[in-house]
Scaffold this motif. Structure first.
Motif, PDB file in Angstrom:
ATOM      1  N   SER B  61      22.819  25.594  16.363  1.00 23.52           N
ATOM      2  CA  SER B  61      23.910  24.626  16.548  1.00 23.52           C
ATOM      3  C   SER B  61      23.938  24.123  17.989  1.00 23.52           C
ATOM      4  O   SER B  61      23.364  24.754  18.877  1.00 23.52           O
ATOM      5  CB  SER B  61      25.256  25.258  16.199  1.00 23.52           C
ATOM      6  N   SER B  62      24.644  23.031  18.204  1.00 25.27           N
ATOM      7  CA  SER B  62      24.763  22.463  19.557  1.00 25.27           C
ATOM      8  C   SER B  62      25.519  23.423  20.469  1.00 25.27           C
ATOM      9  O   SER B  62      25.443  23.342  21.688  1.00 25.27           O
ATOM     10  CB  SER B  62      25.479  21.112  19.501  1.00 25.27           C
ATOM     11  N   PHE B  63      26.223  24.349  19.873  1.00 23.99           N
ATOM     12  CA  PHE B  63      26.971  25.352  20.627  1.00 23.99           C
ATOM     13  C   PHE B  63      26.048  26.147  21.537  1.00 23.99           C
ATOM     14  O   PHE B  63      26.417  26.536  22.632  1.00 23.99           O
ATOM     15  CB  PHE B  63      27.679  26.275  19.624  1.00 23.99           C
ATOM     16  N   TYR B  64      24.819  26.401  21.066  1.00 25.36           N
ATOM     17  CA  TYR B  64      23.864  27.138  21.877  1.00 25.36           C
ATOM     18  C   TYR B  64      22.974  26.216  22.707  1.00 25.36           C
ATOM     19  O   TYR B  64      22.386  26.644  23.688  1.00 25.36           O
ATOM     20  CB  TYR B  64      23.029  28.096  21.020  1.00 25.36           C
ATOM     21  N   GLY B  65      22.894  24.979  22.299  1.00 26.38           N
ATOM     22  CA  GLY B  65      22.177  23.982  23.092  1.00 26.38           C
ATOM     23  C   GLY B  65      20.727  24.323  23.371  1.00 26.38           C
ATOM     24  O   GLY B  65      20.207  24.001  24.448  1.00 26.38           O
ATOM     25  N   LEU B  66      20.086  24.985  22.428  1.00 24.45           N
ATOM     26  CA  LEU B  66      18.663  25.315  22.627  1.00 24.45           C
ATOM     27  C   LEU B  66      17.856  24.049  22.391  1.00 24.45           C
ATOM     28  O   LEU B  66      18.191  23.238  21.535  1.00 24.45           O
ATOM     29  CB  LEU B  66      18.236  26.411  21.646  1.00 24.45           C
ATOM     30  N   ASP B  67      16.769  23.929  23.129  1.00 26.93           N
ATOM     31  CA  ASP B  67      16.022  22.667  23.030  1.00 26.93           C
ATOM     32  C   ASP B  67      14.938  22.701  21.959  1.00 26.93           C
ATOM     33  O   ASP B  67      14.161  21.770  21.828  1.00 26.93           O
ATOM     34  CB  ASP B  67      15.437  22.276  24.396  1.00 26.93           C
ATOM     35  N   ARG B  68      14.898  23.806  21.218  1.00 29.51           N
ATOM     36  CA  ARG B  68      13.947  23.830  20.102  1.00 29.51           C
ATOM     37  C   ARG B  68      14.559  24.573  18.932  1.00 29.51           C
ATOM     38  O   ARG B  68      15.442  25.390  19.108  1.00 29.51           O
ATOM     39  CB  ARG B  68      12.646  24.498  20.521  1.00 29.51           C
ATOM     40  N   ARG B  69      14.038  24.284  17.759  1.00 29.55           N
ATOM     41  CA  ARG B  69      14.553  24.908  16.553  1.00 29.55           C
ATOM     42  C   ARG B  69      14.096  26.369  16.484  1.00 29.55           C
ATOM     43  O   ARG B  69      12.960  26.689  16.830  1.00 29.55           O
ATOM     44  CB  ARG B  69      14.045  24.141  15.328  1.00 29.55           C
ATOM     45  N   VAL B  70      14.990  27.219  16.049  1.00 24.72           N
ATOM     46  CA  VAL B  70      14.667  28.651  15.946  1.00 24.72           C
ATOM     47  C   VAL B  70      14.621  29.018  14.471  1.00 24.72           C
ATOM     48  O   VAL B  70      15.574  28.776  13.740  1.00 24.72           O
ATOM     49  CB  VAL B  70      15.762  29.494  16.652  1.00 24.72           C
ATOM     50  N   ASP B  71      13.502  29.584  14.039  1.00 21.55           N
ATOM     51  CA  ASP B  71      13.325  29.866  12.616  1.00 21.55           C
ATOM     52  C   ASP B  71      13.304  31.354  12.269  1.00 21.55           C
ATOM     53  O   ASP B  71      13.311  31.700  11.084  1.00 21.55           O
ATOM     54  CB  ASP B  71      12.022  29.230  12.101  1.00 21.55           C
ATOM     55  N   THR B  72      13.232  32.199  13.292  1.00 21.26           N
ATOM     56  CA  THR B  72      13.211  33.635  12.995  1.00 21.26           C
ATOM     57  C   THR B  72      14.196  34.356  13.893  1.00 21.26           C
ATOM     58  O   THR B  72      14.504  33.897  15.010  1.00 21.26           O
ATOM     59  CB  THR B  72      11.809  34.246  13.227  1.00 21.26           C
ATOM     60  N   VAL B  73      14.648  35.503  13.410  1.00 20.96           N
ATOM     61  CA  VAL B  73      15.613  36.285  14.190  1.00 20.96           C
ATOM     62  C   VAL B  73      14.969  36.816  15.462  1.00 20.96           C
ATOM     63  O   VAL B  73      15.591  36.832  16.525  1.00 20.96           O
ATOM     64  CB  VAL B  73      16.181  37.443  13.334  1.00 20.96           C
ATOM     65  N   SER B  74      13.704  37.227  15.385  1.00 23.59           N
ATOM     66  CA  SER B  74      13.045  37.770  16.579  1.00 23.59           C
ATOM     67  C   SER B  74      12.938  36.690  17.654  1.00 23.59           C
ATOM     68  O   SER B  74      13.119  36.965  18.846  1.00 23.59           O
ATOM     69  CB  SER B  74      11.670  38.365  16.246  1.00 23.59           C
ATOM     70  N   HIS B  75      12.697  35.453  17.236  1.00 25.32           N
ATOM     71  CA  HIS B  75      12.673  34.340  18.189  1.00 25.32           C
ATOM     72  C   HIS B  75      14.055  34.136  18.792  1.00 25.32           C
ATOM     73  O   HIS B  75      14.196  33.932  20.012  1.00 25.32           O
ATOM     74  CB  HIS B  75      12.179  33.066  17.478  1.00 25.32           C
ATOM     75  N   ALA B  76      15.092  34.214  17.948  1.00 23.34           N
ATOM     76  CA  ALA B  76      16.473  34.058  18.430  1.00 23.34           C
ATOM     77  C   ALA B  76      16.784  35.118  19.479  1.00 23.34           C
ATOM     78  O   ALA B  76      17.352  34.829  20.531  1.00 23.34           O
ATOM     79  CB  ALA B  76      17.463  34.157  17.266  1.00 23.34           C
ATOM     80  N   VAL B  77      16.376  36.358  19.210  1.00 21.76           N
ATOM     81  CA  VAL B  77      16.633  37.452  20.157  1.00 21.76           C
ATOM     82  C   VAL B  77      15.954  37.171  21.490  1.00 21.76           C
ATOM     83  O   VAL B  77      16.542  37.378  22.555  1.00 21.76           O
ATOM     84  CB  VAL B  77      16.113  38.801  19.586  1.00 21.76           C
ATOM     85  N   SER B  78      14.727  36.669  21.429  1.00 19.80           N
ATOM     86  CA  SER B  78      13.987  36.418  22.680  1.00 19.80           C
ATOM     87  C   SER B  78      14.647  35.308  23.492  1.00 19.80           C
ATOM     88  O   SER B  78      14.538  35.275  24.710  1.00 19.80           O
ATOM     89  CB  SER B  78      12.524  36.073  22.376  1.00 19.80           C
ATOM     90  N   LEU B  79      15.358  34.409  22.822  1.00 18.60           N
ATOM     91  CA  LEU B  79      15.988  33.291  23.541  1.00 18.60           C
ATOM     92  C   LEU B  79      17.397  33.625  24.032  1.00 18.60           C
ATOM     93  O   LEU B  79      17.780  33.241  25.130  1.00 18.60           O
ATOM     94  CB  LEU B  79      16.055  32.050  22.634  1.00 18.60           C
ATOM     95  N   ILE B  80      18.179  34.322  23.207  1.00 19.31           N
ATOM     96  CA  ILE B  80      19.574  34.519  23.594  1.00 19.31           C
ATOM     97  C   ILE B  80      19.912  35.963  23.966  1.00 19.31           C
ATOM     98  O   ILE B  80      20.984  36.230  24.487  1.00 19.31           O
ATOM     99  CB  ILE B  80      20.557  34.012  22.500  1.00 19.31           C
ATOM    100  N   GLY B  81      18.994  36.896  23.706  1.00 21.75           N
ATOM    101  CA  GLY B  81      19.239  38.282  24.101  1.00 21.75           C
ATOM    102  C   GLY B  81      19.948  39.092  23.033  1.00 21.75           C
ATOM    103  O   GLY B  81      20.565  38.532  22.121  1.00 21.75           O
ATOM    104  N   HIS B  82      19.873  40.411  23.171  1.00 19.40           N
ATOM    105  CA  HIS B  82      20.404  41.313  22.147  1.00 19.40           C
ATOM    106  C   HIS B  82      21.918  41.218  22.033  1.00 19.40           C
ATOM    107  O   HIS B  82      22.471  41.167  20.938  1.00 19.40           O
ATOM    108  CB  HIS B  82      20.050  42.773  22.481  1.00 19.40           C
TER     109      HIS B  82
END
Lengths: 69, 286
Positions: B61-82
């Motif tokens: 969502s725009s709430f996180y403002g990531l500049d790329r689409r995240v398709d896996t949880v492990s990728h999400a963890v690497s971007l936003i942290g545990h």
């Protein structure tokens, strides 16, 4: 006859516009009354709350304008 | 305000809500015990496919403002942290837990709109004040009125009486609750969050949200943040949790936070920008 009909149309359009404006004013008054009730316990002399009241009015009046298109 | 003998019993009357789902609990333990890595976290979350979907919807969502689409949880963890992921999982888990609330008691769409608006404002205030763990503040805002849901489920007749009295009297909801029930939704919410094992900063903020300067010193800041966020969300009438009037504003709490009046404008804009998209993402399919 044609001119008469066209001027009648114009009067009717002006009349509808007045009704829309009136309806807009009525809704604006309703919003302001609603906000008066909501802010009943708030000290609006406080700078932050004065600004909050202003923002709440802007928010709500904008929402009405959006609805009216 | 304070401990009422009935509160824990009240919370326990709904066992399916009194404890958080096991997947979230396992995830939380993994992270708080420092045993987590992206792969392990993803493995635990994958035990609940619904949670996976909800998490990724939020991260994208725009709430996180990531500049790329995240398709896996492990990728999400690497971007936003545990920790952020944990708080996000908690947020979506709680929304999902209350999906079957009977609508004749409380308008859930309105409830979540207000709660999410408050959460956005909490997070925004946290950033302004450079608070650590702003995601924890987001969840605190999201859960600040959860006690109302417990009261509606377990004391529906009294809940109705409270809402009607509050509407007719223009009194603050929590004051009417104190008269009718002997406790407030803030008390119940704090008891529930404590039972869930959430941080004391979260449940004490909820307990003291209407009188933040009466909290213990170490909780004053977070309680004051929640207090201000709630007042702003109420003023915008973004949904409702039953308050007909904006709760009294604590000028002492505002001074304590040390913010300028112009911060109010920033909060309003942030809510306006984010609440619709976030509400839809968090409550879609419920």
């Amino acid at each position: 006859m044609g001119n008469l009909l066209r001027s009648e149309e114009k009067v009717s359009e002006q009349s509808e516009e007045k009704e829309r404006q009136k309806s807009g004013e009525v809704r604006r008054d309703e919003v302001l009354r609603m906000l008066d009730r909501k802010f009943a316990l708030i000290n609006q002399d406080h700078p932050a709350m004065r600004l909050l009241r202003r923002e709440a009015e802007r928010h709500w009046l904008h929402a009405i304008e959006e609805e009216d298109g | 305000m304070g401990d009422h003998p009935d509160l824990n019993a009240l919370v326990q009357e709904t066992p399916q809500i009194a404890t958080l789902p096991s997947v979230y609990s396992e995830l939380s333990m993994l992270i708080t015990q420092n045993r987590a890595n992206a792969t392990l976290v993803a493995r635990v979350v994958s035990l609940d496919p619904g949670l996976t979907v909800r998490l990724l919807r939020m991260v994208n969502s725009s709430f996180y403002g990531l500049d790329r689409r995240v398709d896996t949880v492990s990728h999400a963890v690497s971007l936003i942290g545990h920790e952020q992921l944990r708080q996000l999982a908690l947020a979506t888990t709680v929304v999902h837990m209350f999906r079957a609330m009977p609508e004749h008691l409380i308008n859930m769409s309105s409830y979540w709109s207000h709660s999410i608006a408050t959460a956005i404002a909490c997070r925004s205030l946290g950033r302004m004040l450079r608070v650590e763990k702003v995601e924890s503040l987001f969840v605190t805002g999201l859960l600040h009125a959860v006690g109302s849901l417990i009261i509606c489920i377990n004391r529906p007749r009294k809940a109705r009486r409270v809402f009607i009295q509050a509407k007719n009297s223009e009194r603050q909801l929590n004051e009417v609750e104190q008269d009718v029930l002997g406790y407030t939704h803030a008390d119940v919410g704090a008891a529930l969050m404590k039972n869930w094992g959430l941080s004391s900063h979260q449940f004490e903020a909820v307990r003291w949200k209407h009188a933040p300067m009466q909290a213990e010193e170490r909780y004053c800041k977070v309680a004051s943040i929640l207090h201000v966020a709630n007042v702003v969300a109420c003023a915008l009438n973004v949904g409702s949790v039953g308050d007909e009037v904006i709760p009294r504003f604590s000028e002492e709490a505002w001074s304590y936070l040390g913010l300028g009046a112009e911060s109010i404008q920033a909060l309003v804009w942030e809510i306006e920008e984010q609440y619709e998209d976030l509400t839809q993402r968090m409550t879609d399919g419920i």
